[in-house]
Design a protein around this motif. Sequence first.
Motif, PDB file in Angstrom:
ATOM      1  N   ILE A 227      -1.210   5.385  -8.967  1.00  0.00           N
ATOM      2  CA  ILE A 227      -0.673   4.240  -8.224  1.00  0.00           C
ATOM      3  C   ILE A 227      -0.511   4.603  -6.748  1.00  0.00           C
ATOM      4  O   ILE A 227      -0.913   3.837  -5.859  1.00  0.00           O
ATOM      5  N   LEU A 228       0.065   5.768  -6.483  1.00  0.00           N
ATOM      6  CA  LEU A 228       0.241   6.195  -5.096  1.00  0.00           C
ATOM      7  C   LEU A 228      -1.104   6.365  -4.392  1.00  0.00           C
ATOM      8  O   LEU A 228      -1.253   5.998  -3.219  1.00  0.00           O
ATOM      9  N   ASP A 229      -2.093   6.912  -5.081  1.00  0.00           N
ATOM     10  CA  ASP A 229      -3.414   7.101  -4.488  1.00  0.00           C
ATOM     11  C   ASP A 229      -4.082   5.759  -4.187  1.00  0.00           C
ATOM     12  O   ASP A 229      -4.672   5.580  -3.119  1.00  0.00           O
TER      13      ASP A 229
ATOM     14  N   SER B 159      -5.744   1.751  -0.219  1.00  0.00           N
ATOM     15  CA  SER B 159      -5.662   0.363   0.194  1.00  0.00           C
ATOM     16  C   SER B 159      -5.139   0.248   1.622  1.00  0.00           C
ATOM     17  O   SER B 159      -5.652  -0.538   2.426  1.00  0.00           O
ATOM     18  N   ALA B 160      -4.139   1.039   1.957  1.00  0.00           N
ATOM     19  CA  ALA B 160      -3.572   1.022   3.306  1.00  0.00           C
ATOM     20  C   ALA B 160      -4.583   1.523   4.333  1.00  0.00           C
ATOM     21  O   ALA B 160      -4.609   1.049   5.467  1.00  0.00           O
ATOM     22  N   GLN B 161      -5.432   2.465   3.953  1.00  0.00           N
ATOM     23  CA  GLN B 161      -6.440   2.998   4.877  1.00  0.00           C
ATOM     24  C   GLN B 161      -7.507   1.952   5.188  1.00  0.00           C
ATOM     25  O   GLN B 161      -8.081   1.976   6.268  1.00  0.00           O
ATOM     26  N   LYS B 162      -7.777   1.060   4.259  1.00  0.00           N
ATOM     27  CA  LYS B 162      -8.804   0.020   4.471  1.00  0.00           C
ATOM     28  C   LYS B 162      -8.347  -1.055   5.458  1.00  0.00           C
ATOM     29  O   LYS B 162      -9.134  -1.738   6.034  1.00  0.00           O
ATOM     30  N   GLN B 163      -7.030  -1.189   5.583  1.00  0.00           N
ATOM     31  CA  GLN B 163      -6.491  -2.265   6.430  1.00  0.00           C
ATOM     32  C   GLN B 163      -6.448  -1.894   7.876  1.00  0.00           C
ATOM     33  O   GLN B 163      -6.535  -0.945   8.408  1.00  0.00           O
TER      34      GLN B 163
END
Length: 62
Positions: free
Chosen positions: A51-53, A58-62
């Motif tokens: 989940i953390l990964d 996901s945050a890196q894609k934004q």
Amino acid sequence: MPDDRYTLRKAADGTWSVVDIFSDYPAEFGDRIMIRMNKEEADDMVDLLNILDRHRRSAQKQ
């Protein structure tokens, strides 16, 4: 899940490890190496680390 980074591995002594599938090494969480765990604890850690990964990616894609 196919994109999961972490998986379980059973040791010969019956304990479990959480393994990073990319490096094939035991995962680390904080200062703890995820080895010699009972199955329930290891399974919970696999879920948490995946989940953390996913959140991190996901945050890196934004």
